[in-house]
Design a protein around this motif. Sequence first.
Motif, PDB file in Angstrom:
ATOM      1  N   ASN A   1      30.261  52.701  40.971  1.00 19.24           N
ATOM      2  CA  ASN A   1      30.409  51.254  41.048  1.00 19.24           C
ATOM      3  C   ASN A   1      30.676  50.724  39.642  1.00 19.24           C
ATOM      4  O   ASN A   1      29.833  50.862  38.746  1.00 19.24           O
TER       5      ASN A   1
ATOM      6  N   GLU B   1      34.406  51.657  43.321  1.00 21.17           N
ATOM      7  CA  GLU B   1      34.628  50.266  43.683  1.00 21.17           C
ATOM      8  C   GLU B   1      34.419  49.425  42.435  1.00 21.17           C
ATOM      9  O   GLU B   1      33.642  49.797  41.543  1.00 21.17           O
TER      10      GLU B   1
ATOM     11  N   MET C   1      33.096  45.915  41.051  1.00 23.77           N
ATOM     12  CA  MET C   1      32.277  44.765  41.379  1.00 23.77           C
ATOM     13  C   MET C   1      32.396  43.758  40.243  1.00 23.77           C
ATOM     14  O   MET C   1      31.824  43.941  39.166  1.00 23.77           O
TER      15      MET C   1
ATOM     16  N   THR D   1      24.523  47.424  45.126  1.00 27.47           N
ATOM     17  CA  THR D   1      25.405  48.551  45.444  1.00 27.47           C
ATOM     18  C   THR D   1      24.584  49.763  45.869  1.00 27.47           C
ATOM     19  O   THR D   1      23.450  49.937  45.431  1.00 27.47           O
TER      20      THR D   1
END
Length: 606
Positions: free
Chosen positions: A336, A365, A367, A413
């Motif tokens: 993340n 991902e 964020m 997360t």
Amino acid sequence: MSFHKLISKIGSAILSPGSKKSPYDIWMMRNEPDRSQFKAMGSDSQSWAYRPLVSIVTPVYNPVKYDITRCIQSVIDQVYEKWELCIVDGGSDKSYVKRIIERYAKKDKRIKFVSLSQNKGIAGNSNEALKLATGEYIGFLDHDDMLAPFALYEVVKLLNQSPELDFIYSDEDKIPAKGKNIYLQPGWFREVFLSYNYLCHFAGKRYEPFFKPEWSPDTILSYNYACHFLVVRKRILDEIGGFREGYEGAQDYDLILRVVNKTNNIKRIPKILYHWRATLESTASKTTIKPLASAAGKKAIMEYIKCKGLEAEVLDGPCPTWYRVKYSVSSLQKVNIIIPTRDKVDLLKRCVSSILNKTDYKNYEIMIVDNQSIEKETIAYFNTLNNEKRIRVLQYDKPYNYSAINNYAAKSTDAQFLLFLNNDTEVISSEWLTAMLEFAQREDVGAVGAKLYYQDDTIQHAGVIIGLMGLAAHPYQRLPRSDFGYMGRTNIVQNLSAVTAACMMVRKDVFDEVGGFDEGLEVAFNDVDLCLKIREKGYLIVFTPYAELYHHELASRGRDDTEEKRTRSLQETTTVGNRWKKTVTDGDPYYNPNLSLDKTDFSIKL
């Protein structure tokens, strides 16, 4: 007058007592005992409760007369007298070799000598010398090198303080050859007249000190920094079977890696105890020599990694006999990437675009943590990200607090790995995320940092040194991107005490274990504090130069240029300084007490 004698005279004149002394000359005068102190040191050693016999192992093959004489004499001159010198000649064809050694052996019964009928190679000759050793500890000395007179004194002094130690190494420097094996490669004129080291070489002066870090398990896999002066408990050497054939050129490296697989009782002595004799020939050929040594080094590292139960490939590093260990990474591990931001959308766009376009590891991902953005362009950009499956925009509607923002994101997360990233960064190397994940996935590693550059391709971050410039600072700042720094440390994987959170990867379970960032540290030193908490739990911090990004520092937040910001910065600095006072006072283990804390270029401390 010969050419070499002429150069020697020039060097001696330039480096004469009346000439300006180098920092290392000054350091030696201020920090090393002189002969008038040796008698007192010897008397001091007589009072120690623990006085082990130390066996010095020296394999010999066709050394230069001067070199082998000085080598043996350096052992005889030891302040600590409880030693034995175990010399094995591997069938030298120069008649003076046996004659010189036998002459010394007749005068001093502590010298043991065996002459082999044939050369068994460096590993075989060394093992034959080990067979002569009866000491509790073994020290290793090459036939053309020298020990400082107080080398064994310092080793046994440390053993009296820490008798559990199995593996000890020291700082070292270089000494020149004496009129032999001198070869000047093309371009020698510039080298000789512009290089202080070359002038030292011809003038016969000690030079190029190597002030080393404490034991660093990742640094040792980048290059063998610990081999001189090396002292190992004999019991462990017996367990591993001494040197192995098939590792010629890296036999000492292989030995070290097998020893440290047996013990964690390792300590550095931050003193110059070993003088490595460097001929101009060996210096000139550094870039072309040792393809076999490099291959043997890779082989030794692979054996070490297998013993650790890890999977990796060993690649060539930036110099011969330097290495890069590239660990295997599973694509199932999710990262993340947390990016705090507030407006300044152009910075964020550049950062996010570089991640999407240049990252070879795909299981991540992004964020984006929006901290009260108000500009229309920013809001419009967020709206365009709705269709990006790998991007989330998280709202943080409170005043700016870097630590609180990242802690909030970390709780939002389920990814195994957290990558804290400033919005004013820009990815350069496509392997950046993989290079960091290689280390973050290891159970013994707590945090991983990247190599960051300013926009003008000068170094912004290559690690953090505790105590530097006060509390902590980045070394090498503003050096050219290509600069190797001190002993190549800008370009190798290594262990450090801290790295910047401008780009830092932390395993989520480790982050939770230490309680995340301290939210009382809104801006300054929260990353240093986090790293020291991680270190306190026994985890390693790793810096990798293979994760490269630009960092347009201060572009997002700006400087602490108001009274309020300066007050806050001072308070945070004081908080971290008080919290880690002992750590700062004790000194950064990955630095060296002989290096300056007032400069960021690893200058000698004077």
